[in-house]
Motif scaffolding. Structure first.
Motif, PDB file in Angstrom:
ATOM      1  N   ALA A   1       5.085  75.890   7.938  1.00  0.00           N
ATOM      2  CA  ALA A   1       4.678  77.279   7.621  1.00  0.00           C
ATOM      3  C   ALA A   1       5.925  78.140   7.425  1.00  0.00           C
TER       4      ALA A   1
ATOM      5  N   LEU B   1       7.664  77.385   4.176  1.00  0.00           N
ATOM      6  CA  LEU B   1       6.897  77.873   3.019  1.00  0.00           C
ATOM      7  C   LEU B   1       7.010  79.402   2.910  1.00  0.00           C
ATOM      8  N   GLN B   2       6.903  80.098   4.049  1.00  0.00           N
ATOM      9  CA  GLN B   2       7.004  81.573   4.019  1.00  0.00           C
ATOM     10  C   GLN B   2       8.352  81.998   3.441  1.00  0.00           C
TER      11      GLN B   2
ATOM     12  N   LEU C   1       0.249  77.210   1.964  1.00  0.00           N
ATOM     13  CA  LEU C   1       0.521  78.075   3.127  1.00  0.00           C
ATOM     14  C   LEU C   1      -0.764  78.738   3.621  1.00  0.00           C
TER      15      LEU C   1
ATOM     16  N   SER D   1       4.521  87.355   5.952  1.00  0.00           N
ATOM     17  CA  SER D   1       4.025  86.193   5.212  1.00  0.00           C
ATOM     18  C   SER D   1       3.518  86.612   3.829  1.00  0.00           C
TER      19      SER D   1
END
Ligand code: 0XT
Length: 308
Positions: A5, A8-9, A39, A54
């Motif tokens: 995560a 990806l963020q 995500l 995010s």
């Protein structure tokens, strides 16, 4: 999943920065969309992994029931107007009477949008507001968060307030009005009204769908940064990850200002957004402080207005 995560963020925020702020995407949209879907799935499965910055939050959160009023600690002033070269020369004379002949000006496009104030604490966006009457504005943080070119987290963990103009690019305006006509809805009269109407929506998903953009043009509490020239302040905003307008130009005389202004009278229709004038500012912050402000406007800046 936590590392996945986080990666990806960060990756998606970098891609969005290249696309929306630098206008230099490094991956095709399909790649961005694929990673974003990945995500979204992870964050749906593990909600605690969704960070405040995010990219999945750009599409807008819950619907508000109202906008809270907010006070501007530093008033958002308005600009005095100039309508021809003589007004500009008069402005220059007043400036030089105040601070002497060694003056540089920064010329900036005056975007035809909505003035907004943005407060960041340790690099995180904590409040976005309209100008309102200059002292009291409305908290539209949830809508401003959806503007893809506006950073949620700065590149450095600094605390400051910045000001800029939120706007709707001409292409987005035309597409929006076409959609409204197809749905037999009232079209917006111009991009400024469309931007204002979008930011006044209580449902941030509407603002998120309107392809709004923003150019930052100043630091409200610049004293804390140690910066002594407005032009350096704009460079600093860029380093922090903000989008500033690249057409700005520093000149050393009112002749240079008049040449810049006349150049844009011709080129205005070629811009991808509406402008309603040119803003001219004394570059030195020491000279700005020496000149000060009236109750309404700075004495160190003026807006040259194009004929409507
Ligand atoms: C210093 O105050 C201001 N600076 C500005 N700069 C630009 N580029 N555009 C504006 N609309 C603007 N408005 C104000 C009140």
């Amino acid at each position: 999943a936590e590392k996945k995560a986080k990666d990806l963020q960060n990756l998606l925020n970098q891609y969005a920065y290249e696309y929306y702020v630098l206008d230099q995407p490094s991956v095709p949209d399909a790649e961005y969309d694929r990673l974003l879907r990945e995500l979204i799935e992870i964050e749906e499965q593990f909600p605690e992994l969704q960070t405040p910055d995010s990219p999945t939050l750009r599409v807008g959160g819950e619907i508000l029931t109202m906008f809270n009023k907010v006070q501007h600690a530093i008033p958002m002033l308005s600009l005095g107007n100039a309508f021809d070269d003589q007004d500009l020369r008069d402005f220059d004379r007043r400036v030089r009477q105040g601070v002497g002949d060694n003056v540089s000006y920064v010329c900036e496009l005056k975007i035809d949008g909505l003035a907004v104030s943005l407060i960041y604490e340790e690099g995180m966006l904590v409040r976005g507001a309209t100008r309102g009457d200059g002292t009291t504005g409305e908290d539209i943080t949830s809508n401003l968060r959806t503007i893809r070119s506006l950073p949620i987290r700065l590149k450095e963990p600094v605390s400051l307030e910045v000001r800029g103009e939120a706007f709707m690019p001409k292409k987005s305006f035309e597409a929006l009005n076409k959609k409204r006509k197809d749905r037999e809805e009232e079209p917006f009269a111009n991009p400024r009204n469309a931007a204002a109407g979008s930011l006044r929506q209580l449902d941030p998903k509407i603002a998120a769908s309107r392809n709004l953009d923003v150019f930052l043009y100043g630091i409200a509490n610049v004293g804390d940064t140690g910066i002594r020239a407005h032009s350096k302040g704009l460079d600093y905003l860029e380093q922090l990850g903000f989008k500033t307008n690249k057409e700005r130009r520093k000149v050393d005389s009112i002749e240079g200002v008049i040449e810049y202004v006349n150049g844009w009278v011709e080129k205005r229709p070629d811009l991808p957004y509406d402008i309603d004038g040119i803003v001219i500012k004394v570059d030195s912050l020491d000279q700005q402080e020496e000149l000060g402000t009236t109750a309404k406007s700075p004495r160190w800046a003026i807006a040259y207005k194009f004929p409507a």
